[in-house]
Structure formats: C-alpha cells, structure tokens
Design a protein around this motif. Sequence first.
Motif, mmCIF file in Angstrom:
data_model
loop_
_atom_site.group_PDB
_atom_site.id
_atom_site.type_symbol
_atom_site.label_atom_id
_atom_site.label_comp_id
_atom_site.label_asym_id
_atom_site.label_seq_id
_atom_site.Cartn_x
_atom_site.Cartn_y
_atom_site.Cartn_z
ATOM 1 N N ASP A 78 9.761 4.166 2.757
ATOM 2 C CA ASP A 78 10.479 3.823 3.980
ATOM 3 C C ASP A 78 10.994 2.391 3.914
ATOM 4 O O ASP A 78 10.736 1.644 2.962
ATOM 5 C CB ASP A 78 9.601 4.035 5.216
ATOM 6 N N THR A 81 8.284 -0.523 3.675
ATOM 7 C CA THR A 81 7.718 -0.698 2.335
ATOM 8 C C THR A 81 8.732 -1.346 1.396
ATOM 9 O O THR A 81 8.389 -2.240 0.612
ATOM 10 C CB THR A 81 7.269 0.655 1.767
ATOM 11 N N ARG A 110 5.754 -4.198 12.184
ATOM 12 C CA ARG A 110 5.641 -3.827 10.779
ATOM 13 C C ARG A 110 6.732 -4.481 9.946
ATOM 14 O O ARG A 110 6.488 -4.945 8.830
ATOM 15 C CB ARG A 110 5.691 -2.307 10.621
ATOM 16 N N GLU A 164 -2.423 -1.788 9.683
ATOM 17 C CA GLU A 164 -1.356 -0.862 9.286
ATOM 18 C C GLU A 164 -1.889 0.550 9.137
ATOM 19 O O GLU A 164 -1.244 1.510 9.548
ATOM 20 C CB GLU A 164 -0.708 -1.332 7.979
ATOM 21 N N ARG A 165 -3.084 0.699 8.567
ATOM 22 C CA ARG A 165 -3.670 2.029 8.434
ATOM 23 C C ARG A 165 -3.967 2.640 9.791
ATOM 24 O O ARG A 165 -3.731 3.833 10.018
ATOM 25 C CB ARG A 165 -4.960 1.951 7.596
ATOM 26 N N ARG A 167 -2.381 2.018 12.550
ATOM 27 C CA ARG A 167 -1.098 2.420 13.140
ATOM 28 C C ARG A 167 -0.606 3.720 12.524
ATOM 29 O O ARG A 167 -0.037 4.574 13.219
ATOM 30 C CB ARG A 167 -0.059 1.308 12.967
ATOM 31 N N ASP A 168 -0.808 3.879 11.215
ATOM 32 C CA ASP A 168 -0.412 5.126 10.554
ATOM 33 C C ASP A 168 -1.162 6.310 11.161
ATOM 34 O O ASP A 168 -0.574 7.363 11.455
ATOM 35 C CB ASP A 168 -0.694 5.054 9.057
ATOM 36 N N GLN A 171 -0.028 7.063 14.693
ATOM 37 C CA GLN A 171 1.269 7.742 14.712
ATOM 38 C C GLN A 171 1.108 9.225 14.396
ATOM 39 O O GLN A 171 1.734 10.081 15.034
ATOM 40 C CB GLN A 171 2.223 7.093 13.708
ATOM 41 N N GLN A 172 0.263 9.561 13.429
ATOM 42 C CA GLN A 172 0.013 10.965 13.111
ATOM 43 C C GLN A 172 -0.688 11.661 14.274
ATOM 44 O O GLN A 172 -0.405 12.829 14.576
ATOM 45 C CB GLN A 172 -0.840 11.078 11.837
ATOM 46 N N LEU A 186 -2.228 11.418 4.775
ATOM 47 C CA LEU A 186 -2.414 10.025 4.364
ATOM 48 C C LEU A 186 -3.256 9.879 3.099
ATOM 49 O O LEU A 186 -3.533 8.766 2.658
ATOM 50 C CB LEU A 186 -3.071 9.230 5.502
#
Length: 223
Positions: A78, A81, A110, A164-165, A167-168, A171-172, A186
Amino acid sequence: MTAAQPPATPAPEPRAPIRLLLCDDHAVVRAGLRALLASADGMEVVGEAGSGEEALAVAARVRPDVVLMDLQLGDGMDGVTATRHLSSGGGDGPRVLVLTMFDTDADITRAVEAGATGYILKAERPEELFAAIHDAASGRTALSAPVAERVLAQLRSPRPSLSERERDILQQLASGLGNREIARVLFISEATVKSHLGRIYGKLGVDTRAGAVAVAKEQRLVP
C-alpha cells in the motif's frame, strides 16, 4: 571622456523543474494528473507507477524530487508502506506527498509516521496541489486545510495511541472478521490476535468487540 559602464549582472540560471513520480493504481487518474501538471510551470513528470512495488522500482531508476502517492493501491504494497521505504533513505530519497481521497485520523497518522512530507486531498483545487508540490520539494510540510484541522484537533484532544499492528487488527475487526480470520489475514496466531484485542479494549475504554468498533468509527481511528 565617458565613465566606465558597470559590468552587466549575469542573468540567473533557470531553475531545474521539479521531477515528479505519480503513483496511483488507476491509469485514468494518472493520465489526468499528468495532463494537469503539464500546465504548471517548473514541473516535469518523469515516471508513473500503478503499485507500491512499481513506485520503488521506478523511483530508483528516475530519481524524482517528489512522489505523489495514493494510499489505496489495490493488492500488494500500500501507499503507506511504499512511503516508508521511499523515506528511509533520509535526505537522499524523494519527498513523498500523499494525494488521496481519505482523511481519517488513522490514514493521516500512518502516512506522517511513515515519513510523508505532506498530505493533500484529491478534492483540492489545482493551484493548491501545485503549491503543495513546491512546498514538498523544498522540504516544507504541505497539508490540505481539512487535514490540518484534523491534526490540530488531535493535538487538542489526543486519540488513544494505538500501535500499527493494533490499528491493523482494529481495521479488520471493523470489517466484521472474527479472530481466526484476522489471524489468517495478518499472518499471526489467534492467540496473538486475542492479546492485541485485550490491549485495544483497554486503550479505548471498552470491553466488547462492538464497543471497540463503535469508538474506532466515532473517533475515526479506522478508514
């Protein structure tokens, strides 16, 4: 006897145009941007990319001054990254100016953490985009007015600090996935997902999945 004339002041050397790389997964958008930027003085599009991976490869070859980076690039790497990789070279790498439709707190945070010099919304007028490109090329921060307002709001009333993890995973979770599905997406264990969820609940002040999603949407912590 005439007085000697002072030597003529040499004309200033013309400034080299700002070299731009466009990264967007929609070819029509890239074509529109290229046509728009062709009307601006002092700018030259030297490359295009449709994915994060392609942006890194093209940037290494053409060495742009500024990369206009979309955040959502379909499958693969993305925009965040790609921004992190492009910005990791310090002063030797290009400036990254995010150009996107999304202005959630999560996206802004981010992108800035990844090293983006600026964050501009696609709804901006062309003149605002041109000014932001010049600012980014000079190393100055460039923010759309709505983004600047959101940044100030965050400073006045800080949101929960999620990794960040986290937030990931959040989001899922907001997408409706269960622990097992989140773990598979993930590439982590289900136990790790549960551990992260416990910390997320604590930071958000909730004790249920539905509560976490509600707070995340209310505070715009997820897209």
